[in-house]
Design a protein around this motif. Structure first.
Motif, PDB file in Angstrom:
ATOM      1  N   GLY A  35       1.161  -1.193   5.974  1.00  0.00           N
ATOM      2  CA  GLY A  35       0.319  -2.172   5.283  1.00  0.00           C
ATOM      3  C   GLY A  35       0.946  -3.537   5.187  1.00  0.00           C
ATOM      4  O   GLY A  35       1.718  -3.949   6.053  1.00  0.00           O
ATOM      5  N   CYS A  36       0.609  -4.241   4.099  1.00  0.00           N
ATOM      6  CA  CYS A  36       0.982  -5.644   3.981  1.00  0.00           C
ATOM      7  C   CYS A  36       2.416  -5.784   3.498  1.00  0.00           C
ATOM      8  O   CYS A  36       3.060  -4.818   3.099  1.00  0.00           O
ATOM      9  CB  CYS A  36       0.048  -6.332   2.990  1.00  0.00           C
ATOM     10  SG  CYS A  36       0.160  -5.630   1.331  1.00  0.00           S
ATOM     11  N   ASN A  39       3.422  -4.302   0.217  1.00  0.00           N
ATOM     12  CA  ASN A  39       3.762  -2.885   0.238  1.00  0.00           C
ATOM     13  C   ASN A  39       5.229  -2.663   0.614  1.00  0.00           C
ATOM     14  O   ASN A  39       5.902  -1.820   0.036  1.00  0.00           O
ATOM     15  CB  ASN A  39       2.865  -2.160   1.250  1.00  0.00           C
ATOM     16  CG  ASN A  39       2.007  -1.120   0.593  1.00  0.00           C
ATOM     17  OD1 ASN A  39       1.764  -1.185  -0.622  1.00  0.00           O
ATOM     18  ND2 ASN A  39       1.548  -0.159   1.358  1.00  0.00           N
ATOM     19  N   THR A  71       1.402   3.685   1.442  1.00  0.00           N
ATOM     20  CA  THR A  71       0.203   3.657   2.284  1.00  0.00           C
ATOM     21  C   THR A  71      -0.688   2.438   2.074  1.00  0.00           C
ATOM     22  O   THR A  71      -0.622   1.774   1.043  1.00  0.00           O
ATOM     23  CB  THR A  71      -0.647   4.906   1.995  1.00  0.00           C
ATOM     24  OG1 THR A  71      -1.024   4.841   0.614  1.00  0.00           O
ATOM     25  CG2 THR A  71       0.106   6.176   2.287  1.00  0.00           C
ATOM     26  N   CYS A  72      -1.577   2.203   3.034  1.00  0.00           N
ATOM     27  CA  CYS A  72      -2.504   1.068   3.040  1.00  0.00           C
ATOM     28  C   CYS A  72      -3.927   1.575   3.258  1.00  0.00           C
ATOM     29  O   CYS A  72      -4.147   2.512   4.023  1.00  0.00           O
ATOM     30  CB  CYS A  72      -2.107   0.133   4.182  1.00  0.00           C
ATOM     31  SG  CYS A  72      -3.245  -1.225   4.449  1.00  0.00           S
ATOM     32  N   SER A  73      -4.891   0.933   2.598  1.00  0.00           N
ATOM     33  CA  SER A  73      -6.299   1.337   2.711  1.00  0.00           C
ATOM     34  C   SER A  73      -7.192   0.242   3.262  1.00  0.00           C
ATOM     35  O   SER A  73      -8.406   0.373   3.244  1.00  0.00           O
ATOM     36  CB  SER A  73      -6.851   1.686   1.314  1.00  0.00           C
ATOM     37  OG  SER A  73      -6.279   2.859   0.842  1.00  0.00           O
ATOM     38  N   ILE A  74      -6.603  -0.847   3.742  1.00  0.00           N
ATOM     39  CA  ILE A  74      -7.392  -2.056   3.990  1.00  0.00           C
ATOM     40  C   ILE A  74      -8.527  -1.843   4.995  1.00  0.00           C
ATOM     41  O   ILE A  74      -9.620  -2.351   4.827  1.00  0.00           O
ATOM     42  CB  ILE A  74      -6.484  -3.247   4.397  1.00  0.00           C
ATOM     43  CG1 ILE A  74      -7.203  -4.569   4.223  1.00  0.00           C
ATOM     44  CG2 ILE A  74      -5.963  -3.149   5.809  1.00  0.00           C
ATOM     45  CD1 ILE A  74      -6.987  -5.216   2.927  1.00  0.00           C
ATOM     46  N   CYS A 106      -1.678   2.124  -1.835  1.00  0.00           N
ATOM     47  CA  CYS A 106      -3.116   1.888  -1.982  1.00  0.00           C
ATOM     48  C   CYS A 106      -3.970   3.123  -1.692  1.00  0.00           C
ATOM     49  O   CYS A 106      -4.971   3.369  -2.367  1.00  0.00           O
ATOM     50  CB  CYS A 106      -3.535   0.723  -1.096  1.00  0.00           C
ATOM     51  SG  CYS A 106      -2.855  -0.825  -1.707  1.00  0.00           S
ATOM     52  N   VAL A 189     -10.947  -3.615  -0.575  1.00  0.00           N
ATOM     53  CA  VAL A 189     -10.579  -2.462  -1.380  1.00  0.00           C
ATOM     54  C   VAL A 189      -9.466  -2.810  -2.382  1.00  0.00           C
ATOM     55  O   VAL A 189      -9.248  -2.095  -3.354  1.00  0.00           O
ATOM     56  CB  VAL A 189     -10.156  -1.310  -0.415  1.00  0.00           C
ATOM     57  CG1 VAL A 189      -8.781  -1.547   0.178  1.00  0.00           C
ATOM     58  CG2 VAL A 189     -10.240   0.040  -1.066  1.00  0.00           C
ATOM     59  N   VAL A 190      -8.800  -3.955  -2.167  1.00  0.00           N
ATOM     60  CA  VAL A 190      -7.595  -4.263  -2.953  1.00  0.00           C
ATOM     61  C   VAL A 190      -7.812  -4.306  -4.475  1.00  0.00           C
ATOM     62  O   VAL A 190      -7.004  -3.764  -5.224  1.00  0.00           O
ATOM     63  CB  VAL A 190      -6.924  -5.568  -2.447  1.00  0.00           C
ATOM     64  CG1 VAL A 190      -5.768  -5.980  -3.337  1.00  0.00           C
ATOM     65  CG2 VAL A 190      -6.434  -5.369  -1.027  1.00  0.00           C
ATOM     66  N   THR A 193      -7.494  -0.848  -5.575  1.00  0.00           N
ATOM     67  CA  THR A 193      -6.239  -0.118  -5.387  1.00  0.00           C
ATOM     68  C   THR A 193      -5.074  -0.764  -6.121  1.00  0.00           C
ATOM     69  O   THR A 193      -4.090  -0.104  -6.417  1.00  0.00           O
ATOM     70  CB  THR A 193      -5.861  -0.019  -3.888  1.00  0.00           C
ATOM     71  OG1 THR A 193      -5.698  -1.336  -3.368  1.00  0.00           O
ATOM     72  CG2 THR A 193      -6.919   0.719  -3.096  1.00  0.00           C
ATOM     73  N   ARG A 194      -5.174  -2.069  -6.380  1.00  0.00           N
ATOM     74  CA  ARG A 194      -4.043  -2.747  -7.015  1.00  0.00           C
ATOM     75  C   ARG A 194      -4.393  -3.348  -8.373  1.00  0.00           C
ATOM     76  O   ARG A 194      -3.553  -3.999  -9.008  1.00  0.00           O
ATOM     77  CB  ARG A 194      -3.474  -3.822  -6.085  1.00  0.00           C
ATOM     78  CG  ARG A 194      -2.750  -3.190  -4.919  1.00  0.00           C
ATOM     79  CD  ARG A 194      -1.995  -4.196  -4.108  1.00  0.00           C
ATOM     80  NE  ARG A 194      -1.096  -3.527  -3.204  1.00  0.00           N
ATOM     81  CZ  ARG A 194       0.192  -3.325  -3.448  1.00  0.00           C
ATOM     82  NH1 ARG A 194       0.748  -3.743  -4.551  1.00  0.00           N
ATOM     83  NH2 ARG A 194       0.936  -2.694  -2.572  1.00  0.00           N
ATOM     84  N   GLN A 225      -1.575 -11.665  -3.703  1.00  0.00           N
ATOM     85  CA  GLN A 225      -2.855 -11.554  -2.994  1.00  0.00           C
ATOM     86  C   GLN A 225      -3.544 -12.907  -2.931  1.00  0.00           C
ATOM     87  O   GLN A 225      -4.287 -13.197  -2.006  1.00  0.00           O
ATOM     88  CB  GLN A 225      -3.787 -10.541  -3.679  1.00  0.00           C
ATOM     89  CG  GLN A 225      -3.232  -9.135  -3.764  1.00  0.00           C
ATOM     90  CD  GLN A 225      -3.047  -8.500  -2.414  1.00  0.00           C
ATOM     91  OE1 GLN A 225      -3.616  -8.954  -1.432  1.00  0.00           O
ATOM     92  NE2 GLN A 225      -2.238  -7.465  -2.347  1.00  0.00           N
TER      93      GLN A 225
HETATM   94 FE1  SF4 Z   1      -1.633  -4.273   1.123  1.00  0.00          FE
HETATM   95 FE2  SF4 Z   1      -4.262  -4.300   0.901  1.00  0.00          FE
HETATM   96 FE3  SF4 Z   1      -3.108  -2.513   2.479  1.00  0.00          FE
HETATM   97 FE4  SF4 Z   1      -2.913  -2.340  -0.175  1.00  0.00          FE
HETATM   98  S1  SF4 Z   1      -4.774  -2.163   1.019  1.00  0.00           S
HETATM   99  S2  SF4 Z   1      -1.246  -2.106   1.318  1.00  0.00           S
HETATM  100  S3  SF4 Z   1      -2.831  -4.477  -0.780  1.00  0.00           S
HETATM  101  S4  SF4 Z   1      -3.112  -4.711   2.790  1.00  0.00           S
END
Ligand code: SF4
Ligand code: 5AD
Length: 478
Positions: A35-36, A39, A71-74, A106, A189-190, A193-194, A225
């Motif tokens: 992910g970003c 993360n 993990t990432c859900s973007i 996420c 989704v952020v 999730t955050r 963000q």
């Molecule tokens: Fe980063 Fe967004 Fe992925 Fe979460 S969903 S890890 S905030 S890019």
């Protein structure tokens, strides 16, 4: 992922395991991140929490007692990649049943305890605001129970946790200045999730950057963000600012002020930040950038679409005209500024006309580089609930190709303009293509490659640009 330039480098990092120094701890942690940058930065906090609680990290999964995957859900693709990794972990666990496996980040937050039911091998599910609780949760697993903590917080910024830094190149680093997001872009989704937006105490940010300087780091990127929305007024949620007394509000620190504070308190390190938001980016931020030589002249300003109609459906909070006005301000105040973007193509109801507006906006701005994506519908977002994902995959792909091709030509054109110019470059490491070459970045965040000679990572050099590709400037030192 279809990014140019910077993304290609960060893409290489996807899935890397953090290796830290050994502290003689008994148990071994294998920690993989996706992910970003936020993360990856969180993973350094996780490693720090666990180092104090009996775990050294290992880059070798076979040595591990505990496997964590951040993990990432973007986009759906990001989640699929992680599901494949979980399948690989499954076979390891079969041979080593005492191995503990945990999901962080996420995707953990999005799927919560569903993970325990669906992915039978997972013992631990921990959301982005619960990393302090990891030692307790691991203890629960040691006692034979599954453990979940996905509570999102109003306060947590991990301000007092000193991240362990040994995973990177020792030269560039990241510091989170805020967590969460209140923007509610309909595709994203952020916010789910955050959680809600909260800013970190500026004092703790400055002392973390000072520590980086002491440890010989040469560059820091301040992460959030939406960094332009940074606002410190004593802690808690951003949206509570309006409930404060005038006096308390007067003592607050906004992003322009934070940048000014970090730049003047830490003159020896160069500063970047990400991500800026067109609806919140003020001219004050731009003036602060020009005031300090050690703030890099580069802005990542996602546009997402060039059509005001689509921007409205995305709930971005700005129009095409507003965005172009922000670009004009950047060009006026910081003439040599590097600018990059994110674009999503094929968002709900996007027509040929909307798509053409995206292309024409790109023509107007001529970005240095960009990250371009097909729209991927995410469960429970506003778009998924209220709008139809009605652009076919075939059209999304066709439009994406057009956008990427146009960006490639702009990147090449921008890079060609630099031939014959001299750029000051912070060296980050050895070029992947040739052992005899080094690479680094100029202030605009473009990668520059040149012969190694006697230089080493961490040095600054002046490079005369002699040729280029779409992603790289190539030259010799002078
Ligand atoms: Fe980063 Fe967004 Fe992925 Fe979460 S969903 S890890 S905030 S890019
Ligand atoms: N589909 C495609 N791209 C997305 N992004 C965020 N959500 C989605 C989605 N549902 C992109 C945006 C954002 C970048 C981090 O990822 O362009 O700026």
């Amino acid at each position: 992922m279809f990014g140019l330039n910077k993304k290609q480098l960060s893409e290489d990092k996807q899935g890397t395991a953090l290796k830290l120094k050994e502290n003689g701890n008994q148990r071994k942690l294998y920690l993989e991140s996706y992910g970003c940058q936020m993360n990856f930065s969180d993973s350094e906090i996780v490693a720090s929490v666990l180092e104090k609680n009996g775990f050294d990290t290992t880059p070798n999964i076979d040595d591990a007692d505990l496997v964590l995957i951040n993990t990432c859900s973007i986009r759906d693709k990001a989640e699929q990649k992680i599901r494949n990794r979980l399948k690989a972990f499954h076979s390891i666990k079969k041979q080593k049943p005492q191995l503990t496996i945990g999901i962080l980040g996420c995707m953990a937050e999005r799927l919560k305890s569903k993970f325990l039911e669906e992915e039978k091998l997972v013992d631990l599910v921990v959301g982005p605001d619960s990393y302090r609780d990891l030692p307790n949760l691991i203890k629960q697993v040691d006692d034979g129970r599954k453990a979940v903590n996905v509570i999102l917080s109003k306060e947590e910024t991990y301000a007092d946790i000193s991240p362990v830094r040994l995973g990177g190149n020792g030269i560039t680093s990241f510091v989170s200045i805020m967590r969460g997001c209140d923007n509610m872009c309909t595709f994203c989704v952020v916010p789910f999730t955050r959680g809600r937006e909260r800013s970190r105490n500026p004092k703790s940010i400055i002392s973390e950057v000072k520590k980086l300087v002491e440890n010989n780091y040469k560059e820091v990127t301040l992460l959030g963000q939406n960094v332009d929305s940074y606002l410190w007024c004593g802690g808690g949620l951003k949206k509570e600012f309006n409930n404060l007394s005038k006096e308390e509000q007067g003592k607050s620190v906004n992003f322009a002020q934070l940048l000014d504070l970090v730049a003047s308190n830490c003159p020896k390190i160069r500063i970047r930040f990400s991500t800026s938001h067109p609806k919140d980016m003020t001219d004050d931020v731009l003036h602060t950038m020009t005031k300090h030589q050690n703030i890099c002249k580069y802005i990542h300003l996602p546009v997402q679409s060039g059509s005001s109609r689509i921007l409205n459906l995305m709930n971005r909070g700005y129009s095409r005209e507003w965005y172009l006005n922000r670009i004009n301000s950047i060009r006026k105040i910081i003439p040599n500024c590097g600018i990059s973007m994110d674009i999503i193509t094929g968002f709900c109801t996007e027509s040929k006309k909307d798509h053409k507006e995206t292309l024409s906006l790109m023509e107007k701005v001529k970005y240095n580089f960009g990250y371009m994506f097909k729209y991927s519908e995410r469960p429970n977002t506003l778009a998924q609930r209220k709008l139809k994902d009605n652009v076919s995959d075939k059209i999304k792909s066709k439009r994406l190709t057009e956008i990427i091709n146009l960006q490639q030509s702009h990147s090449f054109e921008r890079n060609q303009q630099e031939i014959g110019e001299v750029h000051n470059v912070l060296i980050e490491g050895v070029s992947k293509k040739s052992k005899n070459k080094l690479f680094g970045r100029n202030t605009q965040n473009t990668v520059v490659v040149f012969p190694k000679e006697t230089y080493k990572p961490g040095d600054y050099v002046n490079v005369l640009v002699e040729s280029c590709t779409t992603a790289t400037l190539i030259g010799t030192t002078i």
